[in-house]
Design an enzyme around this catalytic site. Structure first.
Site, PDB file in Angstrom:
ATOM      1  N   LYS A   8       7.944  32.041  12.127  1.00 12.56           N
ATOM      2  CA  LYS A   8       7.436  32.323  10.842  1.00 12.56           C
ATOM      3  C   LYS A   8       8.214  31.791   9.832  1.00 12.56           C
ATOM      4  O   LYS A   8       9.210  32.817   9.990  1.00 12.56           O
ATOM      5  CB  LYS A   8       6.952  34.381  11.226  1.00 12.56           C
ATOM      6  CG  LYS A   8       6.001  34.505  10.194  1.00 12.56           C
ATOM      7  CD  LYS A   8       5.684  36.241  10.303  1.00 12.56           C
ATOM      8  CE  LYS A   8       4.668  36.462   8.885  1.00 12.56           C
ATOM      9  NZ  LYS A   8       5.795  37.342   7.859  1.00 12.56           N
ATOM     10  N   MET A  38       5.622  44.400  10.691  1.00 11.85           N
ATOM     11  CA  MET A  38       6.255  44.750   9.581  1.00 11.85           C
ATOM     12  C   MET A  38       7.108  45.411   9.478  1.00 11.85           C
ATOM     13  O   MET A  38       6.507  46.429   9.804  1.00 11.85           O
ATOM     14  CB  MET A  38       4.748  44.860   8.099  1.00 11.85           C
ATOM     15  CG  MET A  38       4.068  44.333   7.726  1.00 11.85           C
ATOM     16  SD  MET A  38       2.628  44.934   6.388  1.00 11.85           S
ATOM     17  CE  MET A  38       1.410  44.929   8.228  1.00 11.85           C
ATOM     18  N   GLY A  71      -0.785  35.270   4.013  1.00  6.32           N
ATOM     19  CA  GLY A  71      -0.642  35.952   2.647  1.00  6.32           C
ATOM     20  C   GLY A  71      -1.841  36.092   1.430  1.00  6.32           C
ATOM     21  O   GLY A  71      -2.647  35.213   1.172  1.00  6.32           O
ATOM     22  N   ASP A  72      -1.963  37.317   1.212  1.00  2.17           N
ATOM     23  CA  ASP A  72      -2.625  37.674   0.240  1.00  2.17           C
ATOM     24  C   ASP A  72      -3.782  38.031   0.824  1.00  2.17           C
ATOM     25  O   ASP A  72      -5.410  37.882   0.330  1.00  2.17           O
ATOM     26  CB  ASP A  72      -2.108  37.136  -1.116  1.00  2.17           C
ATOM     27  CG  ASP A  72      -0.931  36.683  -1.502  1.00  2.17           C
ATOM     28  OD1 ASP A  72      -0.034  37.709  -1.729  1.00  2.17           O
ATOM     29  OD2 ASP A  72      -1.252  35.887  -2.960  1.00  2.17           O
ATOM     30  N   GLY A  92      -1.447  40.978   6.326  1.00  2.00           N
ATOM     31  CA  GLY A  92      -0.150  42.386   6.471  1.00  2.00           C
ATOM     32  C   GLY A  92      -0.914  43.280   5.643  1.00  2.00           C
ATOM     33  O   GLY A  92      -1.825  44.519   6.236  1.00  2.00           O
ATOM     34  N   ARG A  93      -0.817  43.596   4.467  1.00  2.95           N
ATOM     35  CA  ARG A  93      -0.376  44.530   3.484  1.00  2.95           C
ATOM     36  C   ARG A  93      -2.315  44.921   4.093  1.00  2.95           C
ATOM     37  O   ARG A  93      -2.329  46.562   2.927  1.00  2.95           O
ATOM     38  CB  ARG A  93       0.265  44.981   1.684  1.00  2.95           C
ATOM     39  CG  ARG A  93       1.141  44.330   2.341  1.00  2.95           C
ATOM     40  CD  ARG A  93       1.916  43.329   0.991  1.00  2.95           C
ATOM     41  NE  ARG A  93       1.685  42.050   0.850  1.00  2.95           N
ATOM     42  CZ  ARG A  93       1.828  41.950   0.187  1.00  2.95           C
ATOM     43  NH1 ARG A  93       2.449  42.123  -1.452  1.00  2.95           N
ATOM     44  NH2 ARG A  93       1.080  40.519  -0.168  1.00  2.95           N
ATOM     45  N   CYS A  98      12.130  36.103   6.151  1.00  5.70           N
ATOM     46  CA  CYS A  98      12.512  37.668   5.452  1.00  5.70           C
ATOM     47  C   CYS A  98      13.625  37.658   4.681  1.00  5.70           C
ATOM     48  O   CYS A  98      14.100  36.587   4.641  1.00  5.70           O
ATOM     49  CB  CYS A  98      12.974  38.696   6.479  1.00  5.70           C
ATOM     50  SG  CYS A  98      13.443  40.499   5.561  1.00  5.70           S
ATOM     51  N   GLN A 119       9.278  39.499  17.871  1.00  7.12           N
ATOM     52  CA  GLN A 119      10.204  39.412  16.247  1.00  7.12           C
ATOM     53  C   GLN A 119      10.955  39.133  16.602  1.00  7.12           C
ATOM     54  O   GLN A 119      11.953  40.139  16.482  1.00  7.12           O
ATOM     55  CB  GLN A 119       9.235  38.856  15.407  1.00  7.12           C
ATOM     56  CG  GLN A 119      10.036  38.511  14.142  1.00  7.12           C
ATOM     57  CD  GLN A 119       8.978  38.262  13.002  1.00  7.12           C
ATOM     58  OE1 GLN A 119       9.941  38.992  12.544  1.00  7.12           O
ATOM     59  NE2 GLN A 119       8.990  37.560  12.344  1.00  7.12           N
TER      60      GLN A 119
HETATM   61  C1  LIG Z   1       6.703  46.412   4.205  1.00  2.55           C
HETATM   62  C2  LIG Z   1       6.806  44.704   4.675  1.00  2.55           C
HETATM   63  C3  LIG Z   1       7.122  45.018   5.941  1.00  2.55           C
HETATM   64  C4  LIG Z   1       8.249  43.800   6.292  1.00  2.55           C
HETATM   65  N1  LIG Z   1       8.001  43.379   7.920  1.00  2.55           N
HETATM   66  C5  LIG Z   1       7.722  41.776   8.136  1.00  2.55           C
HETATM   67  C6  LIG Z   1       9.253  41.651   9.607  1.00  2.55           C
HETATM   68  O1  LIG Z   1       9.825  42.268  10.418  1.00  2.55           O
HETATM   69  N2  LIG Z   1       9.058  40.503   9.749  1.00  2.55           N
HETATM   70  C7  LIG Z   1       8.010  39.287   9.364  1.00  2.55           C
HETATM   71  O2  LIG Z   1       8.324  38.393   9.379  1.00  2.55           O
HETATM   72  N3  LIG Z   1       7.392  39.862   8.025  1.00  2.55           N
HETATM   73  C8  LIG Z   1       7.638  40.517   7.649  1.00  2.55           C
HETATM   74  N4  LIG Z   1       6.883  41.212   6.723  1.00  2.55           N
HETATM   75  C9  LIG Z   1       6.092  40.059   5.912  1.00  2.55           C
HETATM   76  C10 LIG Z   1       4.703  40.203   6.096  1.00  2.55           C
HETATM   77  O3  LIG Z   1       5.120  39.774   7.599  1.00  2.55           O
HETATM   78  C11 LIG Z   1       3.997  38.634   5.805  1.00  2.55           C
HETATM   79  O4  LIG Z   1       4.261  37.571   5.541  1.00  2.55           O
HETATM   80  C12 LIG Z   1       3.534  39.723   4.239  1.00  2.55           C
HETATM   81  O5  LIG Z   1       3.584  41.464   3.781  1.00  2.55           O
HETATM   82  C13 LIG Z   1       2.675  38.183   4.064  1.00  2.55           C
HETATM   83  O6  LIG Z   1       0.985  38.423   4.046  1.00  2.55           O
HETATM   84  P1  LIG Z   1       0.272  40.064   3.621  1.00  2.55           P
HETATM   85  O7  LIG Z   1      -0.289  39.147   2.022  1.00  2.55           O
HETATM   86  O8  LIG Z   1      -1.224  39.774   4.454  1.00  2.55           O
HETATM   87  O9  LIG Z   1       1.013  40.822   3.472  1.00  2.55           O
HETATM   88  C14 LIG Z   1       6.530  42.608   5.929  1.00  2.55           C
HETATM   89  C15 LIG Z   1       6.496  42.780   4.961  1.00  2.55           C
HETATM   90  C16 LIG Z   1       5.812  44.351   4.573  1.00  2.55           C
HETATM   91  C17 LIG Z   1       5.128  44.394   3.425  1.00  2.55           C
END
Ligand SMILES: Cc1cc2nc3c(=O)[nH]c(=O)nc-3n(C[C@H](O)[C@H](O)[C@H](O)COP(=O)(O)O)c2cc1C
Length: 335
Positions: free
Chosen positions: A146, A24, A208-209, A231-232, A107, A77
């Site tokens: 990814k 992230m 995801g989610d 992630g979040r 992204c 990454q």
């Molecule tokens: C603030 C933020 C920054 C992110 N930066 C990246 C990143 O640098 N590289 C990447 O592959 N995904 C990035 N993502 C996507 C996350 O890795 C992840 O795929 C996405 O949030 C879905 O997962 P989640 O629902 O568990 O959050 C980012 C997401 C967020 C919220």
């Protein structure tokens, strides 16, 4: 208790638990990854790094990729649209301690897709293949990738790109089951993750989610994925990952700590960020983290508001301590 699923294997790395901290940008810096990993992440991934920026080697970029001896294994990454530049960048990050090099085809941010990077690569699957082949050939460590489902709903290329990945020697694929155009709207569609798992021999990481331990483990079992990425939902709540580890290791799931204990950990996070980044960088970065630790804590809205405007670490920490004191006195009155 015996583990209930196998470890995730990427090259020579046996990864347990098979739970990955999502990259992230602006969040998963070294300090944050080191703090969160012990909760139960088998693998952590850096924020994405521009392969073009690595040509210039700015201090901030070099700081992002310097991994020596800090976490193991750690995946760095990279994003970019040019195979030769990506290959050169991969050699640099490997030199700087990456155990795994991860390629970003996910992204959707405008500043990335306008230069054809990240998810924009999915509009040209041949280009994806060239990038992956160049990176695999450039380094002596595993390369992973990814991605999202595709650029739009009418052009779901994920199985095609993942098969090309497997054919050129990529060793695992993570799928965030949304299209690029969706950004974060709607829900991640785990049916696609199950389909990808069926289509590949190399490990698949579902993303995801995921925001509930039981649902996460059920999804893992139902789709047969080799690992899950979160992630979040873990931000401000790393205990979610410990709960997932409990379930994967066949134990009763531990309870989420009390609000006061969560805020105590938030203070540790705050102080560590100040020690490692300095106050000027840590204070603005910690505002979003504090807001997340405060989520669901009764009466925290006012504190969240004040933290947003507080300029120093000492004042912010005093405000958080005040909240802990209030929570504890409320709890003793209620007892
Ligand atoms: C603030 C933020 C920054 C992110 N930066 C990246 C990143 O640098 N590289 C990447 O592959 N995904 C990035 N993502 C996507 C996350 O890795 C992840 O795929 C996405 O949030 C879905 O997962 P989640 O629902 O568990 O959050 C980012 C997401 C967020 C919220």
């Amino acid at each position: 208790m015996p583990p209930t699923v196998p470890a995730l294997t990427i090259g020579a790395h046996e990864i347990w638990p098979p739970v990955v901290l999502a990259p992230m940008s602006g969040v998963t810096n070294r300090t944050m990854r080191a703090l969160y990993k012990p909760f139960g992440f088998g693998l952590t991934v850096t924020e994405f790094v521009s392969s073009n920026a690595l040509k210039y080697g700015s201090k901030r970029t070099m700081e992002m990729i310097d991994q020596h001896g800090i976490e193991s294994p750690v995946s760095t990454q990279l994003w970019g649209d040019d195979p030769a530049t990506m290959a050169a960048a991969a050699r640099v990050v490997r030199e700087c301690g990456a155990d795994i090099v991860d390629i970003n085809f996910g992204c959707p941010a405008p500043k990335v897709v306008k230069t054809n990077g990240g998810s924009a690569c999915l509009r040209d699957v041949q280009r994806c293949e060239e990038i992956m082949r160049a990176v695999v050939d450039a380094v002596d460590c595993p390369v992973t990738m990814k991605m999202r489902l595709g650029w739009t709903e009418s052009d779901l290329v994920y199985i095609d790109v993942a098969k090309r990945a497997q054919a050129v020697g990529v060793q695992a694929v993570t799928l965030h089951a949304r299209t690029a155009r969706q950004f974060y709207r709607g829900e991640a569609n785990w049916d696609h993750i199950a389909r990808l798992k069926d289509a590949l021999d190399i490990p698949v990481i579902g993303n995801g989610d995921l925001d509930d331990a039981r649902v996460a483990v059920d999804r893992m079992r139902a789709t047969g994925v080799d690992a899950i990425m979160l992630g979040r939902a873990t931000l401000g709540n790393p205990w979610l990952v410990s709960q997932i580890r409990d379930l994967l290791e066949g134990r009763e799931m531990q309870a989420t700590p009390t609000p006061a204990d969560r805020l105590r950990f938030c203070m540790v996070h705050y102080r560590t960020m100040v020690d490692e980044l300095g106050e000027a960088r840590a204070v603005p970065q910690m505002r979003k983290h504090v807001a997340l630790y405060l989520k669901g804590i009764p009466g925290a809205a006012v504190l969240r508001e004040r933290i947003m405007r507080t300029p120093t670490a000492d004042e912010s920490l005093a405000l958080i301590q005040g909240c802990i004191d209030r929570l504890e006195s409320d709890a003793s009155l209620a007892a």
